[in-house]
Design an enzyme around this catalytic site. Structure first.
Site, PDB file in Angstrom:
ATOM      1  N   ASN A  16       0.835  -1.210   0.000  1.00 45.08           N
ATOM      2  CA  ASN A  16       0.000   0.000   0.000  1.00 45.08           C
ATOM      3  C   ASN A  16       0.866   1.256   0.000  1.00 45.08           C
ATOM      4  OD1 ASN A  16      -3.088  -0.410   0.259  1.00 45.08           O
ATOM      5  ND2 ASN A  16      -2.212  -2.013   1.552  1.00 45.08           N
ATOM      6  N   LYS A  89       0.261  -2.083  14.990  1.00 42.32           N
ATOM      7  CA  LYS A  89       0.390  -1.671  16.385  1.00 42.32           C
ATOM      8  C   LYS A  89      -0.682  -0.608  16.630  1.00 42.32           C
ATOM      9  CE  LYS A  89       2.928  -1.486  20.160  1.00 42.32           C
ATOM     10  NZ  LYS A  89       3.271  -2.633  20.972  1.00 42.32           N
ATOM     11  N   ILE A  90      -1.278  -0.651  17.812  1.00 39.50           N
ATOM     12  CA  ILE A  90      -2.328   0.337  18.102  1.00 39.50           C
ATOM     13  C   ILE A  90      -1.694   1.697  18.368  1.00 39.50           C
ATOM     14  CG2 ILE A  90      -4.106   0.967  19.803  1.00 39.50           C
ATOM     15  CD1 ILE A  90      -4.736  -2.075  19.915  1.00 39.50           C
ATOM     16  N   HIS A 107      -8.197  -1.306   6.428  1.00 41.52           N
ATOM     17  CA  HIS A 107      -8.421  -2.580   7.134  1.00 41.52           C
ATOM     18  C   HIS A 107      -8.990  -3.609   6.147  1.00 41.52           C
ATOM     19  CE1 HIS A 107      -8.969  -5.177  10.572  1.00 41.52           C
ATOM     20  NE2 HIS A 107     -10.157  -5.483  10.097  1.00 41.52           N
TER      21      HIS A 107
HETATM   22  C1  GAR Z   1      -3.126  -4.563   4.288  1.00 42.27           C
HETATM   23  O1  GAR Z   1      -3.842  -5.535   3.581  1.00 42.27           O
HETATM   24  C2  GAR Z   1      -3.965  -3.952   5.380  1.00 42.27           C
HETATM   25  O2  GAR Z   1      -5.333  -4.019   5.112  1.00 42.27           O
HETATM   26  C3  GAR Z   1      -3.614  -4.777   6.572  1.00 42.27           C
HETATM   27  O3  GAR Z   1      -2.269  -5.095   6.427  1.00 42.27           O
HETATM   28  C4  GAR Z   1      -1.961  -5.210   5.031  1.00 42.27           C
HETATM   29  C5  GAR Z   1      -0.639  -4.538   4.776  1.00 42.27           C
HETATM   30  O4  GAR Z   1      -0.176  -4.844   3.497  1.00 42.27           O
HETATM   31  N1  GAR Z   1      -3.858  -4.055   7.771  1.00 42.27           N
HETATM   32  C6  GAR Z   1      -4.329  -4.603   8.877  1.00 42.27           C
HETATM   33  O5  GAR Z   1      -4.598  -5.774   8.979  1.00 42.27           O
HETATM   34  C7  GAR Z   1      -4.512  -3.634  10.019  1.00 42.27           C
HETATM   35  N2  GAR Z   1      -5.415  -4.147  10.968  1.00 42.27           N
HETATM   36  P1  GAR Z   1       1.000  -4.026   2.856  1.00 42.27           P
HETATM   37  O6  GAR Z   1       2.125  -3.952   3.896  1.00 42.27           O
HETATM   38  O7  GAR Z   1       1.407  -4.823   1.664  1.00 42.27           O
HETATM   39  O8  GAR Z   1       0.487  -2.663   2.491  1.00 42.27           O
END
Ligand code: GAR
Length: 187
Positions: A16, A89-90, A107
């Site tokens: 992302n 992390k929160i 999310h």
């Molecule tokens: C993403 O799919 C995001 O939705 C998730 O982590 C991934 C990171 O992917 N986030 C969570 O689960 C937060 N609760 P990336 O590092 O390839 O962007």
């Protein structure tokens, strides 16, 4: 257009982040990524930071006062907007209150369903018909703030955690930039 100085928080792969870096190279996209904060020394996402020469700070979240180190850097780089892109992390109350309505998170579920971790396992266990991703403002509760953009797809018979993740992330690459544009549309 004056682009908002933005910090992206990551913990892992950073796909992302990579997508947001690409979007922010467009002169009409409302943010400039001025800082990346990462709490995992081995995160693949750091390679994008190096490639595009974006200032980057590693934060050891096991250390006392690490939140102060985050705040110090947000101030140092004059950050006015924060994107949580796979930051596992929160975020502390202090940061949320300092950046009220200026922190957004992506999310991998259709919130308010499946807050927290292990989203895809629970989606499959629950035999959901559809899923997707949500971009929302961050408040003091987990995965809870006002929703900005949601994107949906329908599950197929053979879907497993791997395929769900892939399909969800493809939607995230559209949802996150769309949410950022929506946030700044009337600014
Ligand atoms: C993403 O799919 C995001 O939705 C998730 O982590 C991934 C990171 O992917 N986030 C969570 O689960 C937060 N609760 P990336 O590092 O390839 O962007």
């Amino acid at each position: 257009m004056v682009k908002k100085k933005t910090c992206v928080f990551i913990s892992g792969k950073g796909s992302n982040l990579k997508n947001l870096i690409n979007c922010s190279r467009d002169k009409n996209f409302p943010i400039k990524i001025s800082l990346v904060i990462c709490n995992n020394k081995n995160a693949y996402g750091i390679s994008y930071v190096k490639k595009y020469q974006i200032p980057y700070v590693f934060i050891d979240t096991n250390q006392k006062n690490y939140e102060n180190k985050i705040l110090y850097n947000l101030m140092k780089y004059k950050i006015s907007f924060i994107c949580l892109a796979g930051y596992m992390k929160i975020i502390s109350k202090k940061i949320v209150n300092t950046y009220k309505k200026k922190i957004i998170n992506v999310h991998p579920s259709l919130l308010p369903k499946f807050k927290g971790l292990n989203t895809f396992t629970r989606i499959l266990e629950n035999k959901e018909k559809k899923t997707g991703c949500t971009v929302h403002y961050v408040n003091n509760k987990l995965d809870d703030g006002e929703i900005i953009v949601k994107k949906i797809f329908f599950l197929e018979k053979n879907d497993n955690e791997k395929t769900l993740k892939k399909k969800t992330q493809i939607l995230e690459y559209r949802a996150f930039p769309e949410a950022i544009i929506k946030v700044f549309r009337n600014c």
